[in-house]
Design an enzyme around this catalytic site. Structure first.
Site, PDB file in Angstrom:
ATOM      1  N   ILE A   1      21.762 -80.754  87.553  1.00 41.99           N
ATOM      2  CA  ILE A   1      22.448 -79.457  87.671  1.00 41.99           C
ATOM      3  C   ILE A   1      23.454 -79.559  88.812  1.00 41.99           C
ATOM      4  CG2 ILE A   1      20.602 -77.979  86.750  1.00 41.99           C
ATOM      5  CD1 ILE A   1      19.898 -77.512  89.821  1.00 41.99           C
TER       6      ILE A   1
ATOM      7  N   GLU B   1      29.007 -82.053  87.387  1.00 44.64           N
ATOM      8  CA  GLU B   1      29.425 -82.451  88.740  1.00 44.64           C
ATOM      9  C   GLU B   1      29.930 -81.191  89.444  1.00 44.64           C
ATOM     10  OE1 GLU B   1      29.132 -85.405  90.314  1.00 44.64           O
ATOM     11  OE2 GLU B   1      28.268 -86.284  88.503  1.00 44.64           O
ATOM     12  N   SER B   2      29.258 -80.818  90.538  1.00 47.74           N
ATOM     13  CA  SER B   2      29.520 -79.510  91.164  1.00 47.74           C
ATOM     14  C   SER B   2      30.988 -79.317  91.533  1.00 47.74           C
ATOM     15  CB  SER B   2      28.636 -79.307  92.395  1.00 47.74           C
ATOM     16  OG  SER B   2      28.876 -80.302  93.366  1.00 47.74           O
TER      17      SER B   2
ATOM     18  N   CYS C   1      19.055 -75.111  94.885  1.00 50.55           N
ATOM     19  CA  CYS C   1      19.845 -76.342  94.890  1.00 50.55           C
ATOM     20  C   CYS C   1      21.205 -76.134  95.547  1.00 50.55           C
ATOM     21  CB  CYS C   1      20.037 -76.841  93.459  1.00 50.55           C
ATOM     22  SG  CYS C   1      21.249 -78.181  93.342  1.00 50.55           S
TER      23      CYS C   1
ATOM     24  N   LYS D   1      11.603 -80.858  83.263  1.00 46.54           N
ATOM     25  CA  LYS D   1      12.825 -80.439  82.575  1.00 46.54           C
ATOM     26  C   LYS D   1      12.603 -80.254  81.079  1.00 46.54           C
ATOM     27  CE  LYS D   1      15.603 -82.908  85.942  1.00 46.54           C
ATOM     28  NZ  LYS D   1      16.528 -83.992  86.243  1.00 46.54           N
TER      29      LYS D   1
END
Lengths: 243, 208
Positions: free
Chosen positions: A72, A85-86, A32, A59
């Site tokens: 993720i 939130e990356s 990802c 999941k």
């Protein structure tokens, strides 16, 4: 600390215990790009962490207690604090951990990096659409034109600044935030989208020399194996390449 | 603080000069909710500033040098540095100026505020589907509609550039039978608010 090489947890798996003191946990998936951002920051800052990979097609029920929509990446601290939130996770790590700061200290330079991130914001969706179109053998000419245009905008910045990296002469947060999608251009089959942007190509080369980027580089063959299984809806896709 | 109530600058207007030392300038529009965020922070932190209002329906050519996207708010300081995007301007002001910090100092608390903001922004931009729950009206649309109905009734919709999907959603909602049956009359709403602010017991029955 273990590598990213653990099997993805799916439905029916046991919820993991609390995060041990002195560690931070990241819920992730090996391929990802958003999680990749956060893993880059963890590595760049030398933060001790553990990785739990999630099977995104299956999941675990317990995962929704970590993120309301099961997305993720998510960070979990030993005090049970959850950050998602990356970009928020990356900024949190930079704030909370000592050592090398990835965001600049100057408020205007920080704002500039955030504005650059806004400039980049159409790229993830466009690269994903190109990948899907190519995999489904649909025409993606218009998508590639749109992606090239976005890359032109980024090229202008590098040209104007006359610096190697987006934040200046040294690698910084903004470079790590953009990198995952550029690493994937080749394996997605759209590497030719930087054919007209020499500054961006130079940036890509410079990034590949960064120790953090190198340490997390995914083998092309493994990535392609993952993509093949993913597009055939194989639930084992996420573990492709693990021994 | 000059300019908050000043007429907007439009096409053909002269570009403003540099920002004087000791001030920061915000390019704004009186009814824009995004620009209001920045004005709130400027006010809350007591930052000396000047306001230049932009006619968003007839933008001055020079404004695109301040923000190529042509949107407000934009901050310009006396060094000529430009900052765009409402949330970025607000964070910049909090970091660059002394006094009361609006964002928490604790990294986790700060992250929490940003996570809430992301959720709120998703409501505003609603990128994916026509309605909040999918391709047809569902509970979530009815739950949020009353606030948007009132926002629109009370403000001129000058900031549609920011939120075209939201504008489409509002138009789609108006076609919904339940929504159109209960649509607020703008004049009545304004009348109600006037009386309400005067604490009049007649407020609730305005228009009957």
């Amino acid at each position: 600390m273990p590598g990213d090489g653990t099997q993805a947890l799916g439905k029916g798996s046991c919820p993991p215990g609390p995060v041990p003191e002195g560690l931070i946990r990241i819920y992730s998936m090996r391929f990802c790009p958003y999680s990749h951002r956060t893993r880059l920051v963890l590595r760049a800052k030398g933060i001790r962490h553990e990785i739990i990979n999630i099977n995104l097609r299956n999941k675990p029920e317990w995962y929704y207690t970590k993120h309301p929509f099961g997305q993720i990446p998510v960070l979990e601290t030993s005090q049970c604090q959850l950050i998602y939130e990356s970009v928020i996770a990356c900024e949190y790590l930079d704030d909370a951990y000592p050592g090398r700061k990835l965001f600049p200290c100057d408020p205007y330079e920080r704002a500039r990096q955030k504005m650059l991130l806004e400039l980049f914001c159409k790229v993830p969706q466009l690269t994903k659409e190109c990948l899907i179109a190519l995999r489904c053998r649909r025409d993606c000419t218009d998508l590639k034109i749109a992606l090239r245009q976005e890359f032109c905008n980024l090229e202008k910045i590098l040209d104007y600044q006359n610096t190697t990296f987006f934040g200046g002469d040294c690698i910084s947060m903004i470079d790590y935030l953009l990198w995952p999608w550029f690493e994937r251009l080749d394996v997605y089959g759209i590497a030719d989208c930087v054919s007209h942007t020499p500054g961006l190509r130079l940036w890509v080369s410079a990034m590949k020399q960064d120790p953090t980027v190198c340490a997390l580089l995914t083998d092309k063959g493994i990535f392609q194996g993952y993509l093949s299984l993913y597009f055939r809806n194989n639930p084992n896709a996420f573990d492709y390449g693990l021994c | 603080m000059s300019g908050v109530s000043a007429r907007s600058l439009a096409k053909g207007s002269a570009a403003p000069g540099p920002v004087p030392e000791g001030l920061i300038r915000v390019y704004s529009m009186r009814f824009c909710p995004f620009a209001e965020r920045t004005l709130l922070v400027l006010k809350a932190k007591g930052i000396r500033h000047e306001v230049i209002n932009i006619n968003l329906k007839n933008k001055p050519e020079w404004f695109f040098k301040k923000n190529p996207a042509g949107l407000v708010p934009v901050l310009e300081n006396s060094k000529g540095q430009l900052i765009c995007e409402s949330a970025i301007t607000c964070e910049y002001l909090d970091e660059a100026y002394p006094g009361k910090k609006l964002l928490p100092g604790d990294p986790y608390e700060k992250a929490c505020q940003k996570m809430v903001f992301e959720l709120f922004s998703k409501v505003l931009t609603n990128k994916k589907t026509t309605f909040f729950g999918g391709n047809s009206v569902s509970m979530i649309d009815y739950l949020v509609w009353p606030w948007f109905e009132r926002l629109e009734a009370l403000e001129l919709n000058e900031c549609v550039d920011h939120t075209p999907k939201l504008k489409l959603w509002m138009a789609a909602m108006r076609e919904d039978p339940a929504v159109s049956a209960l649509l607020l009359d703008v004049k009545a709403l304004k009348g109600f608010i006037d009386l309400y602010l005067q604490n009049s017991p007649e407020a609730c029955d305005y228009g009957l």
